[in-house]
Design an enzyme around this catalytic site. Structure first.
Site, PDB file in Angstrom:
ATOM      1  N   SER A 127       5.004  68.560  44.101  1.00 27.80           N
ATOM      2  CA  SER A 127       4.187  67.350  44.143  1.00 27.80           C
ATOM      3  C   SER A 127       2.895  67.565  43.354  1.00 27.80           C
ATOM      4  O   SER A 127       2.951  67.879  42.169  1.00 27.80           O
ATOM      5  CB  SER A 127       3.928  66.951  45.602  1.00 27.80           C
ATOM      6  N   GLU A 255      12.945  60.386  46.405  1.00 31.48           N
ATOM      7  CA  GLU A 255      11.568  60.833  46.630  1.00 31.48           C
ATOM      8  C   GLU A 255      10.753  59.828  47.455  1.00 31.48           C
ATOM      9  O   GLU A 255      10.090  60.186  48.426  1.00 31.48           O
ATOM     10  CB  GLU A 255      10.857  61.055  45.291  1.00 31.48           C
ATOM     11  N   HIS A 351      11.051  63.115  49.300  1.00 28.93           N
ATOM     12  CA  HIS A 351       9.989  63.978  48.802  1.00 28.93           C
ATOM     13  C   HIS A 351       9.723  65.114  49.794  1.00 28.93           C
ATOM     14  O   HIS A 351       9.673  64.895  51.009  1.00 28.93           O
ATOM     15  CB  HIS A 351       8.722  63.138  48.623  1.00 28.93           C
TER      16      HIS A 351
END
Length: 376
Positions: A127, A255, A351
């Site tokens: 990320s 995600e 995610h």
């Protein structure tokens, strides 16, 4: 930050005295082991290298490698661009990036004392950590500090122009009641964090005056300031700034499902078009294209797919395309598709889900909240 909330019960800290790192090694000897340096995520405003999910013990035991996890300044303390307010503060918008570079220099100078090879350092992150690596690949001061790079759910597109970063700074000053640079430099950290949160919420809604359309979200992060970052990192990478670095980059299939889980559900076309209108000029055409490709998708599904592609998947593909010009045989991509069973399967392959699999930390406390019970 959802992962921070799951991974640690520690209260948030508002101190800049955070520049510590953790080293895990099989032995303090003269070995020259590969080194993995982890840069944590958290939207550039949350997280720490000490979250239990990032425990590198499995790498150390089974891979005979040295693992380092680092911290860097976050939010307004790490990423407030002040150059337009004072030329003496050029580079302030990349303080967090400079912290990461300082940590990598420490690794270069000291890791041999922990059985590691300073010439065989791989940076990896997820990320905002991966987005940081994307910026590092285009940062002259980071050249030569790592030999390889792994980017999980982040690439080289998540940076601000100096103009957009200045708009965020001005919004921060306004939220603090005015006072310009003097106010920013003297405000209590707790009050600064309150203003940071308000600015982050405004950015998510596309309501920061002077910030370009399509810049919704992530107001804090690397800045193309003409100094620390002389050019957009994607352009620099395409032109060969990291020509010697093998790269692995990839994303998770679903995600955005994590971010939309607790958000208001998008149940009608009008709401979908309003959301998409924050990031593109022709939301109708975008919604129609996704609807044609996935006829059974709901409005909520379409928004999730658009945001997954926009924020994660397409930037990863573009980075791989750019780097493969220089490393055609050592540029790699992955797609993580293991689905979560938590929340009645609504997360899909969301995610951050890959992190406990990467670290082999599926038994860590809190992991089941994201993976579901008894992950494979």
């Amino acid at each position: 930050d959802s992962l921070g909330a799951i991974g640690t019960a520690d209260p948030p800290d508002d101190s800049e005295d955070c520049l510590f790192l953790n080293v895990q090694t099989p032995a303090l000897d003269d070995g020259r082991r590969p080194v993995l340096v982890w840069i944590h995520g958290g939207s550039f405003v949350n997280g720490t290298g000490a979250i239990p999910w990032y425990d590198g013990a499995s790498f150390v035991r089974h891979g005979d490698v040295v693992v380092v996890s680092i911290n860097y300044r976050l939010g307004a303390l790490g990423w407030t661009h002040l150059q337009h307010l004072s030329p003496d503060l050029a580079g302030s918008g990349n303080n967090g990036l400079l912290d990461q570079i300082a940590a990598l220099r420490w690794v270069r100078d000291n890791i041999a004392g922990f059985g590691g090879d300073p010439a065989n350092v791989t940076v990896f992150g997820e990320s905002a950590g991966a987005m940081s690596i994307g910026a590092l690949l285009g940062t002259p001061a980071a050249a030569g500090l790592f030999a390889k790079a792994i980017l999980q759910s982040g690439a080289a597109h998540t940076v601000s122009s100096a103009e957009d970063a200045a708009a965020v700074t001005d919004a921060l000053v306004q939220e603090l009641g005015g006072g310009g640079l003097d106010r920013l430099l003297t405000v209590e950290p707790s009050r600064l964090l309150q203003a940071q949160q308000a600015v982050s919420q405004a950015a998510e809604r596309g309501r920061i005056p002077g910030r370009a359309r399509g810049s919704a979200g992530l107001p804090f992060g690397p800045v193309v300031d003409g100094g620390v970052l002389p050019a957009h990192p994607f352009d620099a990478i395409r032109d060969g700034s990291a020509a010697s670095v093998p790269v692995l980059v990839g994303t998770n299939r679903d995600e955005w499902n994590l971010f939309s889980l607790m958000a208001t559900r998008i149940d009608d076309a009008a709401m979908l078009l309003r959301r998409l209108g924050r990031i593109v000029e022709r939301p109708e055409a975008l919604a129609a294209a996704y609807g044609d490709a996935e006829p059974d998708a709901t409005h909520h599904d379409i928004h999730n797919m658009v945001m997954t592609d926009r924020v994660f998947r397409i930037p990863a593909i573009r980075l791989a395309e750019a780097q493969s010009r220089h490393q055609p045989d050592r540029t790699f991509m992955y797609l993580f598709e293991q689905a979560s069973t938590a929340f009645a399967g609504r997360l899909g392959s969301c995610h951050a889900l890959e992190i406990p699999f990467v670290f082999d930390n599926l038994a860590k406390a809190g992991v089941e909240l994201l993976t579901g019970p008894e992950p494979p």
